[in-house]
Design a protein around this motif. Structure first.
Motif, PDB file in Angstrom:
ATOM      1  N   ASP A  60       0.859  -1.185   0.000  1.00 18.29           N
ATOM      2  CA  ASP A  60       0.000   0.000   0.000  1.00 18.29           C
ATOM      3  C   ASP A  60       0.895   1.233   0.000  1.00 18.29           C
ATOM      4  O   ASP A  60       1.590   1.503   0.985  1.00 18.29           O
ATOM      5  CB  ASP A  60      -0.900   0.007   1.234  1.00 18.29           C
ATOM      6  CG  ASP A  60      -1.845   1.207   1.268  1.00 18.29           C
ATOM      7  OD1 ASP A  60      -1.738   2.089   0.402  1.00 18.29           O
ATOM      8  OD2 ASP A  60      -2.687   1.248   2.185  1.00 18.29           O
ATOM      9  N   PRO A  61       0.917   2.003  -1.086  1.00 17.31           N
ATOM     10  CA  PRO A  61       1.809   3.165  -1.145  1.00 17.31           C
ATOM     11  C   PRO A  61       1.494   4.226  -0.103  1.00 17.31           C
ATOM     12  O   PRO A  61       2.325   5.103   0.167  1.00 17.31           O
ATOM     13  CB  PRO A  61       1.597   3.696  -2.569  1.00 17.31           C
ATOM     14  CG  PRO A  61       0.263   3.175  -2.982  1.00 17.31           C
ATOM     15  CD  PRO A  61       0.119   1.837  -2.310  1.00 17.31           C
ATOM     16  N   ARG A  62       0.321   4.131   0.516  1.00 16.07           N
ATOM     17  CA  ARG A  62      -0.052   5.110   1.547  1.00 16.07           C
ATOM     18  C   ARG A  62       0.332   4.657   2.943  1.00 16.07           C
ATOM     19  O   ARG A  62       0.129   5.399   3.906  1.00 16.07           O
ATOM     20  CB  ARG A  62      -1.566   5.347   1.489  1.00 16.07           C
ATOM     21  CG  ARG A  62      -2.059   5.877   0.138  1.00 16.07           C
ATOM     22  CD  ARG A  62      -3.560   5.735   0.021  1.00 16.07           C
ATOM     23  NE  ARG A  62      -3.947   4.312   0.070  1.00 16.07           N
ATOM     24  CZ  ARG A  62      -5.191   3.879   0.040  1.00 16.07           C
ATOM     25  NH1 ARG A  62      -6.182   4.748  -0.025  1.00 16.07           N
ATOM     26  NH2 ARG A  62      -5.460   2.584   0.088  1.00 16.07           N
ATOM     27  N   SER A  63       0.875   3.447   3.098  1.00 16.66           N
ATOM     28  CA  SER A  63       1.228   2.953   4.432  1.00 16.66           C
ATOM     29  C   SER A  63       2.376   3.790   4.998  1.00 16.66           C
ATOM     30  O   SER A  63       3.172   4.379   4.255  1.00 16.66           O
ATOM     31  CB  SER A  63       1.638   1.485   4.367  1.00 16.66           C
ATOM     32  OG  SER A  63       2.934   1.346   3.798  1.00 16.66           O
ATOM     33  N   PRO A  64       2.490   3.843   6.325  1.00 15.39           N
ATOM     34  CA  PRO A  64       3.614   4.578   6.919  1.00 15.39           C
ATOM     35  C   PRO A  64       4.973   4.095   6.429  1.00 15.39           C
ATOM     36  O   PRO A  64       5.886   4.911   6.227  1.00 15.39           O
ATOM     37  CB  PRO A  64       3.425   4.333   8.420  1.00 15.39           C
ATOM     38  CG  PRO A  64       1.949   4.141   8.582  1.00 15.39           C
ATOM     39  CD  PRO A  64       1.524   3.387   7.358  1.00 15.39           C
ATOM     40  N   LEU A  65       5.132   2.777   6.238  1.00  9.62           N
ATOM     41  CA  LEU A  65       6.406   2.275   5.732  1.00  9.62           C
ATOM     42  C   LEU A  65       6.699   2.825   4.350  1.00  9.62           C
ATOM     43  O   LEU A  65       7.804   3.316   4.079  1.00  9.62           O
ATOM     44  CB  LEU A  65       6.406   0.752   5.691  1.00  9.62           C
ATOM     45  CG  LEU A  65       7.623   0.127   4.984  1.00  9.62           C
ATOM     46  CD1 LEU A  65       8.910   0.448   5.728  1.00  9.62           C
ATOM     47  CD2 LEU A  65       7.453  -1.378   4.825  1.00  9.62           C
TER      48      LEU A  65
END
Length: 328
Positions: A60-65
């Motif tokens: 998920d490109p929106r994840s914090p990582l």
């Protein structure tokens, strides 16, 4: 991918069981002789997986990582789960002398593993448009920066993948949440597991190690009590990229799929996250060094090589209930 699993045992005592899908794998939590608060503890333990998955996923490109990876040389305030996972990953990088190195994200993406692939459905093939060239493996040790007071991290030049260690940590933390929820507790996530207490029948949990070549019969059965277990294996997560065979265990020294003469390495120890780390590091050590390194480090390890040989380190012998013939 990890392939250890708990064997099915007839249950003569009350138990609570919860199964769900998280971190691209099936998760099972089992509580034997549950206490009155066991149901709430199971809910809290499931939330652990939800939180780790949300913070540490690379899909998920929106994840914090992935937000931290997108600007990896900048400081990022991150959720506690991600901060802890990055600290643990750096510690693992140091203690394994660089054998554990999460800076493989770009290579996995180049091979088309930038999304969940349908490995269980059968053969997987990915077509990729040739780019400007393959990414180079890191030449220097990984030195992320941490600011504990702010909960901030700076990953460094190369983006990272926390899939394996994230799952091991989720098992560890969920097991801690379930401590005292019953006489015995099992948390298992796609092969990483923690087996607490004496098991359903009072003689310990029986854990079967899958055959990395396929088939329904295990290569060994382990007896575990208050121990974690993890397996690094190429049985499931392998695929073809433009016709070339690859798998998910990347050798950080070469940037290529590990070609170590091994099909799987299983590690048993007090902590499931450390077991996950060392199963991968020992896999990369290769057929010629794996048992010697495990013995030197005092690690309980079981290996299956490409010839079907099953071997164990000295510390693993105490956990063996049954083992397949060595040249089966």
């Amino acid at each position: 991918m990890t392939t250890t699993h708990a064997t099915d045992v007839a249950q003569p005592v009350p138990e609570l069981r919860r199964t769900f899908r998280s971190m691209a794998t099936d998760v099972t939590m089992q509580v034997v002789d549950p206490s009155p608060g066991a149901g709430a503890a199971l809910t809290a333990a499931e939330q652990v997986f939800t939180d780790v998955a949300a913070s540490c996923t690379r899909f998920d490109p929106r994840s914090p990582l992935m937000r931290a990876n997108a600007a990896s040389r900048q400081w990022h305030c991150v959720p506690a789960e991600l901060y802890a996972a990055l600290e643990e990953a750096h510690s693992a990088h140091v203690v394994t002398d660089g054998a554990f190195d999460p800076r493989v994200l770009r290579r996995l993406e180049e091979w088309g593993y930038d999304r969940t692939l349908p490995f269980r459905a059968g053969d997987v093939s990915v077509a990729r448009v040739p780019g400007s060239g393959a990414s180079r493996p890191p030449r220097r040790p990984w030195r992320p920066r941490f600011d504990r007071a702010r909960g901030a991290v700076r990953i460094g030049r190369e983006p990272v993948d926390l899939g394996g260690i994230g799952k091991g940590l989720a098992v560890r933390w969920a097991s801690q949440v379930l401590a005292g929820a019953g006489r015995a507790v099992l948390v298992e996530a796609g092969g990483d597991l923690f087996a607490a207490g004496p098991g359903p029948d009072g003689t310990g949990w029986r854990v079967g190690v899958e055959d990395p070549r396929g088939g329904p019969d295990p290569v060994a059965v382990l007896g575990l009590e208050d121990l974690g277990c993890a397996t690094s294996s190429v049985r499931v997560r392998h695929w073809r990229v433009n016709g070339r065979a690859v798998h998910h265990i990347v050798d950080p020294r070469t940037g290529e799929p590990a070609d170590s003469g091994l099909l799987s390495v299983t590690v048993v120890g007090p902590d499931p996250a450390l077991a996950e780390i060392w199963s991968k590091a020992l896999f990369l050590a290769g057929r010629g060094r794996v048992r010697r390194l495990a013995d030197e480090r005092g690690i309980a390890a079981l290996l299956v090589d490409t010839d079907g040989f099953v071997g164990v380190s000295r510390p693993m012998r105490q956990h063996l209930v049954w083992q397949a013939p060595r040249g089966f």
